[in-house]
Design a protein around this motif. Structure first.
Motif, short mmCIF file in Angstrom:
data_model
loop_
_atom_site.label_atom_id
_atom_site.label_comp_id
_atom_site.label_asym_id
_atom_site.label_seq_id
_atom_site.Cartn_x
_atom_site.Cartn_y
_atom_site.Cartn_z
N GLY A 264 0.81 -1.21 0.00
CA GLY A 264 0.00 0.00 0.00
C GLY A 264 0.84 1.26 0.00
O GLY A 264 2.05 1.24 -0.24
N MET A 265 0.20 2.38 0.29
CA MET A 265 0.84 3.68 0.18
C MET A 265 2.04 3.82 1.09
O MET A 265 3.09 4.33 0.69
CB MET A 265 -0.19 4.78 0.48
CG MET A 265 0.33 6.20 0.29
SD MET A 265 0.59 6.66 -1.43
CE MET A 265 2.39 6.66 -1.54
N LEU A 266 1.94 3.38 2.34
CA LEU A 266 3.03 3.58 3.27
C LEU A 266 4.28 2.79 2.89
O LEU A 266 5.40 3.31 2.95
CB LEU A 266 2.59 3.22 4.69
CG LEU A 266 1.58 4.16 5.33
CD1 LEU A 266 1.20 3.69 6.73
CD2 LEU A 266 2.10 5.60 5.38
N MET A 267 4.11 1.55 2.47
CA MET A 267 5.26 0.76 2.07
C MET A 267 5.86 1.27 0.77
O MET A 267 7.08 1.26 0.57
CB MET A 267 4.87 -0.72 1.93
CG MET A 267 4.61 -1.42 3.25
SD MET A 267 6.08 -1.47 4.33
CE MET A 267 5.62 -0.27 5.57
N THR A 268 5.00 1.74 -0.13
CA THR A 268 5.49 2.35 -1.37
C THR A 268 6.32 3.58 -1.07
O THR A 268 7.41 3.78 -1.62
CB THR A 268 4.31 2.72 -2.29
OG1 THR A 268 3.59 1.53 -2.63
CG2 THR A 268 4.79 3.39 -3.56
N ALA A 269 5.81 4.42 -0.16
CA ALA A 269 6.54 5.63 0.22
C ALA A 269 7.84 5.28 0.92
O ALA A 269 8.88 5.92 0.69
CB ALA A 269 5.66 6.49 1.13
N LEU A 270 7.80 4.27 1.77
CA LEU A 270 9.01 3.90 2.53
C LEU A 270 10.15 3.51 1.60
O LEU A 270 11.32 3.85 1.85
CB LEU A 270 8.69 2.76 3.49
CG LEU A 270 9.85 2.28 4.36
CD1 LEU A 270 10.33 3.40 5.28
CD2 LEU A 270 9.45 1.05 5.17
N ARG A 271 9.84 2.81 0.53
CA ARG A 271 10.89 2.43 -0.42
C ARG A 271 11.56 3.67 -1.02
O ARG A 271 12.78 3.70 -1.22
CB ARG A 271 10.32 1.52 -1.51
CG ARG A 271 9.99 0.13 -1.03
CD ARG A 271 9.67 -0.80 -2.18
NE ARG A 271 8.35 -0.55 -2.73
CZ ARG A 271 7.22 -1.10 -2.28
NH1 ARG A 271 7.28 -1.94 -1.25
NH2 ARG A 271 6.06 -0.84 -2.84
N VAL A 272 10.76 4.69 -1.29
CA VAL A 272 11.33 5.95 -1.80
C VAL A 272 12.17 6.62 -0.72
O VAL A 272 13.28 7.10 -0.99
CB VAL A 272 10.21 6.90 -2.27
CG1 VAL A 272 10.80 8.23 -2.74
CG2 VAL A 272 9.41 6.27 -3.40
N PHE A 273 11.69 6.64 0.52
CA PHE A 273 12.42 7.28 1.62
C PHE A 273 13.77 6.60 1.83
O PHE A 273 14.79 7.26 2.05
CB PHE A 273 11.62 7.23 2.91
CG PHE A 273 10.27 7.90 2.84
CD1 PHE A 273 9.97 8.79 1.83
CD2 PHE A 273 9.29 7.61 3.78
CE1 PHE A 273 8.73 9.41 1.75
CE2 PHE A 273 8.05 8.22 3.72
CZ PHE A 273 7.76 9.11 2.70
#
Length: 402
Positions: A264-273
């Motif tokens: 979901g959104m949080l794991m997708t964002a975490l990969r970018v972070f």
């Protein structure tokens, strides 16, 4: 109807103990609220400037450099997290009608057999609201804390912030006392009512702009710090939140679906972070903080983010069709500007360099040209999705309506 007066009641002793543990730090949310009311001009909620070592640094730029060096020396950056619609979604009791109240109590009762740390739906009587944790939020916080110093920054009240932190971080391990609550007048879900409330890094995170990554569901609330901002897709579980934003269709609760915890959104964002974190420190090794200002600019997270953004749609040449009003300046339109931020080249007319036509209708002249010349024809949602995910979305999944 399930007999649930307050699903957190059985854990009240443990939660109060955890709250006391957090309050043993330099400043607690509750203490900050008291300080805010003690004198004119004091900010609502916790401010980093109230911490002893940072209060001194605010009057001593050299000391502020020490604070930053200590953070960077631990190989971490700052991650500033919004609450509602980013990590959680909340709805006041008064905003939940009887039918959905019954269904929520059913769902919450089903979770009572789970370990406390796996429950994600909570009835919070002391703040009179239901709160749903975004799927994957606990794993997100665990992994993010390995590379970032975590902060919460909410426009909501200190009571709301305190309740959310107790759900997300009951031991105080992730956030400690790093919680900023602006305490503005609340709307239906205890977030700002009827107006955009601006947030600023200068309110509590002074001097850390080069190492701060902000995560929020809205860019409008960060007019002064957009270069630090990563915008996530808004998490809307409750029907009242969907109504508040004037959105059509049903909420996640109504369709009985939810985001995927692992994709979901949080794991997708975490990969970018994690990627941004690696790039910052790689550049820092090449040009450490003690180097010249020009060299230091290379590892400033604002510059790293801008460079990575431009890679997302690099090589994409867009033309909009019936997306931007004819009487307006297309270069001032939010979608035009968004596309350019993520590396696309925008034009007003189709030509041999055009790769995509972004359209809201399928029968326009530009759309017909694109189809005849084997170019991509996509809806505006394709552009928005690509920018939210920081990767080029599959064009086939975003056809233009006929």
């Amino acid at each position: 109807m399930p007999q649930i007066q307050d699903l957190e009641a059985e854990d009240e002793d443990e939660q109060q103990a955890a709250k006391r543990a957090r309050q043993q730090g330099p400043v607690s949310v509750a203490a900050a609220a008291s300080a805010a009311g003690a004198g004119a001009g004091a900010a609502n909620g916790l401010s980093l400037a109230e911490l002893p070592e940072v209060a001194a640094a605010m009057h001593n730029p050299g000391q502020l450099q020490v604070v930053l060096q200590k953070l960077l020396g631990s190989h971490r950056l700052c991650l500033v997290l919004d609450l509602d619609h980013t990590l959680v979604n909340s709805a006041k009791f008064s905003e939940v009608d009887a039918d959905w109240e019954y269904r929520l109590e059913q769902l919450a009762a089903e979770q009572l057999s789970r370990p406390k740390e796996s429950r994600d739906l909570h009835r919070l009587a002391r703040v009179a609201m239901w709160t749903k944790l975004r799927p994957g939020v606990r794993e997100f916080l665990r992994r993010a804390a390995e590379r970032f110093e975590l902060w919460i920054y909410t426009a909501g009240s200190t009571a709301y912030a305190d309740a959310m932190v107790e759900l997300l971080d009951p031991t105080g391990h992730y956030f400690g006392s790093r919680v900023i609550a602006q305490g503005v007048p609340s709307g239906p879900d205890d977030s700002p009512a009827d107006a955009v409330v601006f947030k600023r890094l200068m309110q509590g995170l002074e001097g850390r702009e080069p190492v701060v990554l902000i995560v929020d569901d809205s860019s409008a609330v960060w007019p002064n710090d957009r270069r630090n901002l990563f915008v996530v897709e808004r998490y809307i579980y409750f029907p009242s939140s969907r109504r508040r934003f004037g959105m059509q269709g049903k909420s996640l609760l109504e369709i009985e679906r939810d985001e995927c915890p692992s994709r979901g959104m949080l794991m997708t964002a975490l990969r970018v972070f994690e990627q941004l974190h690696g790039l910052v420190f790689a550049r820092m090794r090449a040009a450490p903080p003690a180097a010249t200002p020009d060299a230091a600019a290379g590892w400033d997270i604002r510059n790293v983010m801008a460079a990575e953004k431009r890679q997302v749609l690099s090589g994409v040449h867009l033309v909009f069709s019936r997306v931007i009003p004819l009487e307006s300046n297309p270069r001032q339109h939010p979608l035009w500007q968004l596309a350019e931020q993520f590396g696309a080249t925008c034009g007003e007319q189709c030509n041999e360099t055009t790769t995509h036509v972004v359209a809201t209708h399928g029968g326009t002249e530009k759309v017909m040209w694109a189809k005849q010349n084997n170019k991509h024809v996509v809806s505006p949602a394709w552009l928005e999705c690509s920018c939210i995910l920081w990767q080029r979305a599959n064009e086939d999944k975003f056809p233009t309506p006929l």
